[in-house]
Design a protein around this motif. Structure first.
Motif, PDB file in Angstrom:
ATOM      1  N   GLU A  90     -56.621  40.780  -7.397  1.00 43.28           N
ATOM      2  CA  GLU A  90     -56.228  39.517  -6.793  1.00 43.28           C
ATOM      3  C   GLU A  90     -56.467  39.517  -5.283  1.00 43.28           C
ATOM      4  N   ALA A  91     -57.143  38.483  -4.810  1.00 45.99           N
ATOM      5  CA  ALA A  91     -57.442  38.338  -3.387  1.00 45.99           C
ATOM      6  C   ALA A  91     -56.757  37.075  -2.867  1.00 45.99           C
ATOM      7  N   THR A  92     -55.920  37.238  -1.854  1.00 42.79           N
ATOM      8  CA  THR A  92     -55.244  36.101  -1.236  1.00 42.79           C
ATOM      9  C   THR A  92     -56.224  35.380  -0.322  1.00 42.79           C
ATOM     10  N   LEU A  93     -56.330  34.069  -0.501  1.00 41.86           N
ATOM     11  CA  LEU A  93     -57.264  33.275   0.292  1.00 41.86           C
ATOM     12  C   LEU A  93     -56.624  32.900   1.621  1.00 41.86           C
ATOM     13  N   PRO A  94     -57.339  33.107   2.728  1.00 39.10           N
ATOM     14  CA  PRO A  94     -56.801  32.735   4.039  1.00 39.10           C
ATOM     15  C   PRO A  94     -56.574  31.221   4.125  1.00 39.10           C
ATOM     16  N   SER A  95     -55.471  30.823   4.718  1.00 45.50           N
ATOM     17  CA  SER A  95     -55.144  29.393   4.804  1.00 45.50           C
ATOM     18  C   SER A  95     -56.125  28.634   5.686  1.00 45.50           C
ATOM     19  N   VAL A 119     -61.899  34.403 -14.356  1.00 45.18           N
ATOM     20  CA  VAL A 119     -61.694  34.210 -12.922  1.00 45.18           C
ATOM     21  C   VAL A 119     -61.108  32.817 -12.705  1.00 45.18           C
ATOM     22  N   PHE A 120     -60.072  32.749 -11.880  1.00 43.71           N
ATOM     23  CA  PHE A 120     -59.431  31.467 -11.602  1.00 43.71           C
ATOM     24  C   PHE A 120     -58.671  31.544 -10.293  1.00 43.71           C
ATOM     25  N   VAL A 121     -58.216  30.404  -9.815  1.00 49.92           N
ATOM     26  CA  VAL A 121     -57.400  30.323  -8.607  1.00 49.92           C
ATOM     27  C   VAL A 121     -55.966  30.055  -9.033  1.00 49.92           C
ATOM     28  N   ARG A 122     -55.042  30.775  -8.443  1.00 49.00           N
ATOM     29  CA  ARG A 122     -53.617  30.563  -8.701  1.00 49.00           C
ATOM     30  C   ARG A 122     -52.954  30.066  -7.421  1.00 49.00           C
ATOM     31  N   ASN A 123     -52.325  28.915  -7.521  1.00 49.68           N
ATOM     32  CA  ASN A 123     -51.546  28.356  -6.408  1.00 49.68           C
ATOM     33  C   ASN A 123     -50.089  28.759  -6.578  1.00 49.68           C
ATOM     34  N   PHE A 124     -49.531  29.347  -5.532  1.00 50.05           N
ATOM     35  CA  PHE A 124     -48.114  29.680  -5.506  1.00 50.05           C
ATOM     36  C   PHE A 124     -47.429  28.640  -4.629  1.00 50.05           C
ATOM     37  N   ALA A 125     -46.610  27.788  -5.235  1.00 46.22           N
ATOM     38  CA  ALA A 125     -45.947  26.717  -4.490  1.00 46.22           C
ATOM     39  C   ALA A 125     -44.732  27.264  -3.734  1.00 46.22           C
ATOM     40  N   LYS A 126     -44.342  26.541  -2.710  1.00 46.56           N
ATOM     41  CA  LYS A 126     -43.188  26.946  -1.906  1.00 46.56           C
ATOM     42  C   LYS A 126     -41.909  26.939  -2.724  1.00 46.56           C
ATOM     43  N   ASP A 127     -41.868  26.125  -3.804  1.00 42.67           N
ATOM     44  CA  ASP A 127     -40.679  26.075  -4.657  1.00 42.67           C
ATOM     45  C   ASP A 127     -40.643  27.207  -5.685  1.00 42.67           C
ATOM     46  N   GLY A 128     -41.663  28.095  -5.674  1.00 39.34           N
ATOM     47  CA  GLY A 128     -41.693  29.237  -6.573  1.00 39.34           C
ATOM     48  C   GLY A 128     -42.522  29.032  -7.825  1.00 39.34           C
ATOM     49  N   SER A 129     -42.978  27.833  -8.072  1.00 35.05           N
ATOM     50  CA  SER A 129     -43.796  27.580  -9.260  1.00 35.05           C
ATOM     51  C   SER A 129     -45.240  28.015  -8.999  1.00 35.05           C
ATOM     52  N   VAL A 130     -45.975  28.229 -10.090  1.00 33.76           N
ATOM     53  CA  VAL A 130     -47.379  28.609  -9.991  1.00 33.76           C
ATOM     54  C   VAL A 130     -48.210  27.668 -10.845  1.00 33.76           C
ATOM     55  N   ARG A 163     -54.504  32.468  -4.471  1.00 31.40           N
ATOM     56  CA  ARG A 163     -55.202  33.713  -4.773  1.00 31.40           C
ATOM     57  C   ARG A 163     -56.314  33.464  -5.772  1.00 31.40           C
ATOM     58  N   VAL A 164     -57.404  34.208  -5.590  1.00 34.44           N
ATOM     59  CA  VAL A 164     -58.438  34.281  -6.614  1.00 34.44           C
ATOM     60  C   VAL A 164     -58.057  35.454  -7.501  1.00 34.44           C
ATOM     61  N   ILE A 165     -57.962  35.179  -8.788  1.00 30.43           N
ATOM     62  CA  ILE A 165     -57.553  36.186  -9.760  1.00 30.43           C
ATOM     63  C   ILE A 165     -58.763  36.552 -10.625  1.00 30.43           C
ATOM     64  N   VAL A 166     -59.068  37.854 -10.684  1.00 30.11           N
ATOM     65  CA  VAL A 166     -60.087  38.370 -11.592  1.00 30.11           C
ATOM     66  C   VAL A 166     -59.329  39.130 -12.674  1.00 30.11           C
ATOM     67  N   HIS A 167     -59.176  38.499 -13.833  1.00 35.16           N
ATOM     68  CA  HIS A 167     -58.401  39.046 -14.946  1.00 35.16           C
ATOM     69  C   HIS A 167     -59.355  39.807 -15.865  1.00 35.16           C
ATOM     70  N   LEU A 168     -59.349  41.125 -15.744  1.00 35.71           N
ATOM     71  CA  LEU A 168     -60.239  41.979 -16.545  1.00 35.71           C
ATOM     72  C   LEU A 168     -59.666  42.168 -17.941  1.00 35.71           C
ATOM     73  N   ARG A 169     -60.485  41.892 -18.950  1.00 38.96           N
ATOM     74  CA  ARG A 169     -60.083  42.136 -20.340  1.00 38.96           C
ATOM     75  C   ARG A 169     -60.531  43.551 -20.729  1.00 38.96           C
ATOM     76  N   GLN A 170     -59.665  44.323 -21.294  1.00 40.26           N
ATOM     77  CA  GLN A 170     -59.981  45.676 -21.760  1.00 40.26           C
ATOM     78  C   GLN A 170     -60.762  46.481 -20.716  1.00 40.26           C
ATOM     79  N   PRO A 171     -60.184  46.709 -19.529  1.00 38.20           N
ATOM     80  CA  PRO A 171     -60.926  47.455 -18.502  1.00 38.20           C
ATOM     81  C   PRO A 171     -61.192  48.894 -18.924  1.00 38.20           C
ATOM     82  N   SER A 172     -62.266  49.422 -18.422  1.00 34.12           N
ATOM     83  CA  SER A 172     -62.647  50.805 -18.679  1.00 34.12           C
ATOM     84  C   SER A 172     -61.584  51.748 -18.118  1.00 34.12           C
TER      85      SER A 172
END
Length: 185
Positions: A90-95, A119-130, A163-172
């Motif tokens: 996961e990489a946090t994107l600069p504001s 691969v997807f973008v996850r938004n973390f809201a100030k209220d705690g929701s994603v 954040r950009v999330i790279v969700h690896l399935r069955q990583p080596s």
């Protein structure tokens, strides 16, 4: 009158301006991870989210472990684990890049078999929701540079972090990362 020379200079300047803009929006994560490992032989990650640096983290299933080992040259990172069904990088994107519309993720990885990631973008809201957006399936071939493009959702003022999330399935079990970069445009 435009000469061949002046046209070539204008083309060069335009190309150089594009490269500078790309460099400003690029995060090279492997040297950053190696910098976090200075003075340590390895970093032991456990289940849940693990912040490795301010802008990079990894998430593992509960009850699992993964060791992160760096290289003295700073050009590779090795991940050693066993029994992981998945893991995220996961990489946090600069504001400052809130106007970016696309994100490119590059990876050069060595593993025993090809990797598949979501691969997807996850938004973390100030209220705690994603909220997740931009899902793309990405095939990472061992020993070669793989590139993934995702369109970024509009910046949400209520977002505390993206954040950009790279969700690896069955990583080596042994994953050698020679390059991991995120570029925003």
């Amino acid at each position: 009158m435009t000469t061949i020379y002046s046209a070539a200079v204008k083309s060069y300047q335009a190309a150089a301006d594009v490269l500078v803009a790309l460099q400003e929006g690029r995060m090279d994560l492997v040297p950053e991870i190696n910098a976090a490992l200075v003075g340590r032989p390895k970093l032991a990650l456990s289940g849940g989210y693990n912040a490795i640096t301010n802008t990079f983290g990894a998430c593992l299933p509960d009850g699992t472990r993964c060791d992160v080992l760096g290289s003295t040259e700073g050009n590779t990172v090795e991940l050693r684990s066993s029994g992981l069904n998945w893991m995220t990088l996961e990489a946090t994107l600069p504001s400052k890049f809130e106007t970016a519309t696309r994100c490119y993720v590059e990876c050069e990885a060595g593993s025993d078999f090809p990797l598949v990631a979501d691969v997807f973008v996850r938004n973390f809201a100030k209220d705690g929701s994603v909220e997740d957006a931009g899902h793309v399936e990405w095939h990472i071939r061992p020993g070669s540079l793989s590139l993934c493009r995702i369109d970024l959702p509009e910046f949400d003022e209520a977002a505390a972090e993206r954040r950009v999330i790279v969700h690896l399935r069955q990583p080596s079990h042994r994953l050698l990362i020679g390059g991991l970069c995120v570029t925003l445009v």
